[in-house]
Design an enzyme around this catalytic site. Sequence first.
Site, PDB file in Angstrom:
ATOM      1  N   TYR B 124      77.703   6.390  20.314  1.00 54.91           N
ATOM      2  CA  TYR B 124      77.824   6.715  21.731  1.00 54.91           C
ATOM      3  C   TYR B 124      79.254   6.427  22.187  1.00 54.91           C
ATOM      4  O   TYR B 124      79.750   5.311  22.005  1.00 54.91           O
ATOM      5  CB  TYR B 124      76.833   5.907  22.585  1.00 54.91           C
ATOM      6  CG  TYR B 124      76.902   6.383  24.008  1.00 54.91           C
ATOM      7  CD1 TYR B 124      76.202   7.517  24.397  1.00 54.91           C
ATOM      8  CD2 TYR B 124      77.717   5.752  24.945  1.00 54.91           C
ATOM      9  CE1 TYR B 124      76.310   8.012  25.688  1.00 54.91           C
ATOM     10  CE2 TYR B 124      77.828   6.238  26.233  1.00 54.91           C
ATOM     11  CZ  TYR B 124      77.119   7.369  26.598  1.00 54.91           C
ATOM     12  OH  TYR B 124      77.240   7.864  27.869  1.00 54.91           O
ATOM     13  N   GLN B 186      69.989   9.290  28.788  1.00 52.51           N
ATOM     14  CA  GLN B 186      69.364  10.437  28.101  1.00 52.51           C
ATOM     15  C   GLN B 186      69.900  10.607  26.677  1.00 52.51           C
ATOM     16  O   GLN B 186      69.158  11.022  25.778  1.00 52.51           O
ATOM     17  CB  GLN B 186      69.478  11.723  28.933  1.00 52.51           C
ATOM     18  CG  GLN B 186      70.872  12.240  29.203  1.00 52.51           C
ATOM     19  CD  GLN B 186      71.481  11.661  30.486  1.00 52.51           C
ATOM     20  OE1 GLN B 186      71.134  10.558  30.921  1.00 52.51           O
ATOM     21  NE2 GLN B 186      72.399  12.391  31.090  1.00 52.51           N
ATOM     22  N   ASN B 209      78.289   1.745  29.744  1.00 49.92           N
ATOM     23  CA  ASN B 209      78.063   1.000  30.991  1.00 49.92           C
ATOM     24  C   ASN B 209      76.710   0.287  30.935  1.00 49.92           C
ATOM     25  O   ASN B 209      76.030   0.305  29.913  1.00 49.92           O
ATOM     26  CB  ASN B 209      78.147   1.948  32.192  1.00 49.92           C
ATOM     27  CG  ASN B 209      77.122   3.077  32.107  1.00 49.92           C
ATOM     28  OD1 ASN B 209      76.112   2.953  31.398  1.00 49.92           O
ATOM     29  ND2 ASN B 209      77.367   4.164  32.813  1.00 49.92           N
ATOM     30  N   SER B 233      83.988  -6.847  28.378  1.00 51.43           N
ATOM     31  CA  SER B 233      84.987  -7.273  27.405  1.00 51.43           C
ATOM     32  C   SER B 233      85.678  -8.562  27.863  1.00 51.43           C
ATOM     33  O   SER B 233      85.714  -8.872  29.049  1.00 51.43           O
ATOM     34  CB  SER B 233      86.013  -6.150  27.246  1.00 51.43           C
ATOM     35  OG  SER B 233      86.791  -6.356  26.101  1.00 51.43           O
ATOM     36  N   GLN B 255      93.604  -7.221  28.987  1.00 53.97           N
ATOM     37  CA  GLN B 255      92.158  -7.389  29.025  1.00 53.97           C
ATOM     38  C   GLN B 255      91.624  -7.133  30.433  1.00 53.97           C
ATOM     39  O   GLN B 255      90.588  -6.490  30.618  1.00 53.97           O
ATOM     40  CB  GLN B 255      91.809  -8.813  28.590  1.00 53.97           C
ATOM     41  CG  GLN B 255      90.331  -9.037  28.419  1.00 53.97           C
ATOM     42  CD  GLN B 255      89.745  -8.034  27.458  1.00 53.97           C
ATOM     43  OE1 GLN B 255      90.320  -7.715  26.432  1.00 53.97           O
ATOM     44  NE2 GLN B 255      88.592  -7.478  27.815  1.00 53.97           N
ATOM     45  N   HIS B 258      90.527  -3.642  31.763  1.00 54.63           N
ATOM     46  CA  HIS B 258      89.316  -2.963  31.249  1.00 54.63           C
ATOM     47  C   HIS B 258      88.290  -2.730  32.342  1.00 54.63           C
ATOM     48  O   HIS B 258      87.704  -1.663  32.454  1.00 54.63           O
ATOM     49  CB  HIS B 258      88.672  -3.769  30.122  1.00 54.63           C
ATOM     50  CG  HIS B 258      89.156  -3.379  28.769  1.00 54.63           C
ATOM     51  ND1 HIS B 258      89.047  -2.107  28.280  1.00 54.63           N
ATOM     52  CD2 HIS B 258      89.774  -4.089  27.791  1.00 54.63           C
ATOM     53  CE1 HIS B 258      89.576  -2.045  27.062  1.00 54.63           C
ATOM     54  NE2 HIS B 258      90.025  -3.230  26.747  1.00 54.63           N
ATOM     55  N   GLU B 322      85.141 -12.939  22.548  1.00 54.02           N
ATOM     56  CA  GLU B 322      85.195 -11.669  21.815  1.00 54.02           C
ATOM     57  C   GLU B 322      86.560 -11.553  21.117  1.00 54.02           C
ATOM     58  O   GLU B 322      86.639 -11.348  19.920  1.00 54.02           O
ATOM     59  CB  GLU B 322      85.000 -10.510  22.797  1.00 54.02           C
ATOM     60  CG  GLU B 322      85.067  -9.144  22.150  1.00 54.02           C
ATOM     61  CD  GLU B 322      85.162  -8.013  23.168  1.00 54.02           C
ATOM     62  OE1 GLU B 322      85.393  -8.279  24.367  1.00 54.02           O
ATOM     63  OE2 GLU B 322      85.021  -6.851  22.752  1.00 54.02           O
ATOM     64  N   HIS B 323      87.634 -11.688  21.912  1.00 50.91           N
ATOM     65  CA  HIS B 323      88.989 -11.691  21.362  1.00 50.91           C
ATOM     66  C   HIS B 323      89.592 -13.073  21.564  1.00 50.91           C
ATOM     67  O   HIS B 323      89.476 -13.643  22.643  1.00 50.91           O
ATOM     68  CB  HIS B 323      89.891 -10.693  22.108  1.00 50.91           C
ATOM     69  CG  HIS B 323      89.374  -9.289  22.099  1.00 50.91           C
ATOM     70  ND1 HIS B 323      88.676  -8.748  23.164  1.00 50.91           N
ATOM     71  CD2 HIS B 323      89.462  -8.309  21.170  1.00 50.91           C
ATOM     72  CE1 HIS B 323      88.361  -7.491  22.878  1.00 50.91           C
ATOM     73  NE2 HIS B 323      88.816  -7.195  21.690  1.00 50.91           N
ATOM     74  N   ASP B 356      92.900  -3.415  19.041  1.00 53.10           N
ATOM     75  CA  ASP B 356      92.170  -2.361  19.752  1.00 53.10           C
ATOM     76  C   ASP B 356      92.430  -0.996  19.137  1.00 53.10           C
ATOM     77  O   ASP B 356      91.597  -0.105  19.204  1.00 53.10           O
ATOM     78  CB  ASP B 356      92.601  -2.320  21.227  1.00 53.10           C
ATOM     79  CG  ASP B 356      91.988  -3.454  22.025  1.00 53.10           C
ATOM     80  OD1 ASP B 356      91.005  -4.039  21.540  1.00 53.10           O
ATOM     81  OD2 ASP B 356      92.496  -3.760  23.116  1.00 53.10           O
ATOM     82  N   GLU B 410      48.734 -21.432  -1.536  1.00 51.71           N
ATOM     83  CA  GLU B 410      48.766 -20.702  -0.264  1.00 51.71           C
ATOM     84  C   GLU B 410      47.450 -19.965   0.000  1.00 51.71           C
ATOM     85  O   GLU B 410      47.335 -19.240   0.992  1.00 51.71           O
ATOM     86  CB  GLU B 410      49.947 -19.710  -0.246  1.00 51.71           C
ATOM     87  CG  GLU B 410      51.297 -20.398  -0.051  1.00 51.71           C
ATOM     88  CD  GLU B 410      52.436 -19.429   0.298  1.00 51.71           C
ATOM     89  OE1 GLU B 410      52.220 -18.208   0.271  1.00 51.71           O
ATOM     90  OE2 GLU B 410      53.541 -19.918   0.597  1.00 51.71           O
ATOM     91  N   HIS B 415      47.227 -12.636  -5.277  1.00 51.63           N
ATOM     92  CA  HIS B 415      48.620 -12.791  -5.709  1.00 51.63           C
ATOM     93  C   HIS B 415      48.668 -13.491  -7.071  1.00 51.63           C
ATOM     94  O   HIS B 415      49.466 -13.150  -7.940  1.00 51.63           O
ATOM     95  CB  HIS B 415      49.417 -13.621  -4.684  1.00 51.63           C
ATOM     96  CG  HIS B 415      49.844 -12.844  -3.487  1.00 51.63           C
ATOM     97  ND1 HIS B 415      48.949 -12.313  -2.591  1.00 51.63           N
ATOM     98  CD2 HIS B 415      51.077 -12.487  -3.030  1.00 51.63           C
ATOM     99  CE1 HIS B 415      49.622 -11.675  -1.629  1.00 51.63           C
ATOM    100  NE2 HIS B 415      50.914 -11.774  -1.877  1.00 51.63           N
TER     101      HIS B 415
END
Lengths: 431, 431
Positions: B124, B186, B209, B233, B255, B258, B322-323, B356, B410, B415
């Site tokens: 995506y 969708q 988003n 981010s 940063q 963003h 994250e970074h 990036d 068990e 088995h």
Amino acid sequence: MKSIKNPDKRTWTDLVKRPTNFYEDIEQTVASIFKEIQAKSDVAVSKYSNLFDGVNLKSFEVSKEEIAEAIDQIPSELKSAISLAKSNIERFHEAQKTEKIEVETTKGVFCWKEKRAIQKIGLYIPGGSAPLFSTVLMLAIPAKIAGCQEITLCSPPDKSGKINPAILYAASLCGVTKILKIGGIQAIAAMTFGTETIEKVYKIFGPGNQFVTVAKQFATKFGVAIDMPAGPSELLVFADESANPSFVAADLLSQAEHGSDSQVILVSTSQQIIDTVSVEIKKQIKVLPRLEIAQKAIANSKLILVQTDEIALELINEYAPEHFIICAKNENFFINGIQNAGSVFIGNYAPESAGDYASGTNHTLPTNGFAKNYEGVNLDSFLKSMTFQKITSEGIQNIGKAIEIMAEAEGLQAHKNAVTLRLNELQNATK
Amino acid sequence: MKSIKNPDKRTWTDLVKRPTNFYEDIEQTVASIFKEIQAKSDVAVSKYSNLFDGVNLKSFEVSKEEIAEAIDQIPSELKSAISLAKSNIERFHEAQKTEKIEVETTKGVFCWKEKRAIQKIGLYIPGGSAPLFSTVLMLAIPAKIAGCQEITLCSPPDKSGKINPAILYAASLCGVTKILKIGGIQAIAAMTFGTETIEKVYKIFGPGNQFVTVAKQFATKFGVAIDMPAGPSELLVFADESANPSFVAADLLSQAEHGSDSQVILVSTSQQIIDTVSVEIKKQIKVLPRLEIAQKAIANSKLILVQTDEIALELINEYAPEHFIICAKNENFFINGIQNAGSVFIGNYAPESAGDYASGTNHTLPTNGFAKNYEGVNLDSFLKSMTFQKITSEGIQNIGKAIEIMAEAEGLQAHKNAVTLRLNELQNATK
């Protein structure tokens, strides 16, 4: 057993479908228990332990005395068996350790990737009729090798407030940090949020009934990772004339005894093998103590005749079995061609129970067709990789222009600036 | 900017908290759109494309002509930049290939582990103001190296029914199989269920988003895997006196642009660095085209003074950025000690924008503290490991007894039987 001959490809989608489970109603229950435990911590955990497990415990934590007592109770024969299994599981998972991967992608640009352990993990071990101490080995051994710092184990207590001694023995042998007598939804919620006595964990592993399954899935909403989504256990055997029908029947039955919803499938290019295996199943099933469970699972099992190895392989990849046994003359064809399976067992002397206990491979595997997109538990399940980059002044000069152009094209001016400032400084320095 | 001096450890939990998002209401919307697309396929996808993207397309699929047109539109300078980035990303991800791991755990018991590609994946790529063609590189390149057979890319069309040419160019360059003009919830639903024109995928990757984020999380209920849960981010810089304050300010701003919800944190052992960076930020922010966004993010940013490197490291591991940029005299202390981070940037010439776009590391990384339990996208994200075991008659004789004992303990008699039958046959054969 349902016998299916040369099924048309258009029917495969239905053929590979697992029985659907409706979890919508369970999710309501899970959501409300999570909410209560998030708000009231241990008090709520106690409430649900009382409600679901019928016990009223002073402390959830298993004491050192209880562990010592459990160790005493385990027969030495079982201790030796566990020791052999542990050694093989350790050997196979130790071998999965990977080195740092380092590449100078452009002169002066050093990139590398290293793995670090997930610091706090939680293991869920079901209670009930079959005390799955083997699952303790399968989860705690790789966690320890990975270097996880805190390994919390939750398992439901019986009516007398105890956990099965074999589970305690295995947990103590494999270095579990804390053992808690908590089961079901309340255990998953407690590990998700943390309470006064239970530390919050970062990732939850282990099997469980439908309540535990839904609770684990629900826990991911709160940032906890899980090993994989779960469904009933399943086995698919491919057997041609080189197979031993009595072994195949025994393997199918070993899967069938797990639960009445277990999936058992035989795919064969030989009608004779299908017929003989059917007869063998009827013979062997009679003496099983878990007969009723096995009968239900066998009633839903499928015996599928196909015309060629190629068709068999395609169908098997579409089914994506958790366990896949290959008893075929042409075994390499299947080994090389299998794309979607949890664990593969090859030859007449590799029963599924070998992988369940002692061969060394992990038995926590993707069911329900999830072998298409998930892997079984392995050493990496307890690690996460991190990337590093060290860039010299020469390096940024080599890739800086490209970054500026791309950042500009994405409309991210500040990303560009961060490079421009550095390039300018370097240019000024050489003047 | 919020300046915090030597925060008490008891306040850390709050200090590392990200702004909470409430997704409950979005989930209702997601659930109903999923239901409709599951039932009505393409018709429902069209309906929501019309509703959310304001377009009425005859066909979702991007045609060969459209791709050719897009390729023509890309300036050669950008093509070269993308080519350099592609080459570095390829080099770093190629190096991540792993060999088969094979161990004879006990004599006659051969266990191995091999990786196979996830056959069908979906990417995506968001539309909107910043066309993230760099994310196409970051996802399609490792997918191709892994050997994924079908790579479907969904991205929302603009009002004229087009996808940004740079996205089309990157997708065609990296071997994406099918590009679809579908956005938002969708798109995720269509890839989850499959429709007449969109193939069902096994794993979905990529940013988006809050609607896309919730939809991806929701998709996992239907058996689809996702790369990781997402959040805004974020960047954490550790800087001591060895840092260049103007570079640090530029990185924090890169940063901040963003999104207004981006997280920007500076941890330092030097008050002077904190002060100089503050001044620099105020100076540099003025000229940014995305000034308004950056200002909002900077207003929520934190400048944290701590007394020692040790405290800094402990706090950073608790935050799990994250970074993570390290500009420190003692950089090895941080490199070796960092446990929880997505990607690490070392030295004054390693801006976050290098990772990036073009250093070679992947930029799809865990946010929101998920670096504690998730890893960033890497080659393994497109593969799954499978285990195999081949056991000889000698092998089953070596481990058979242990399996029998454990299975019995068990309570799983079938088995045990699967092994007993084989051991008996072997014993009879030697008589």
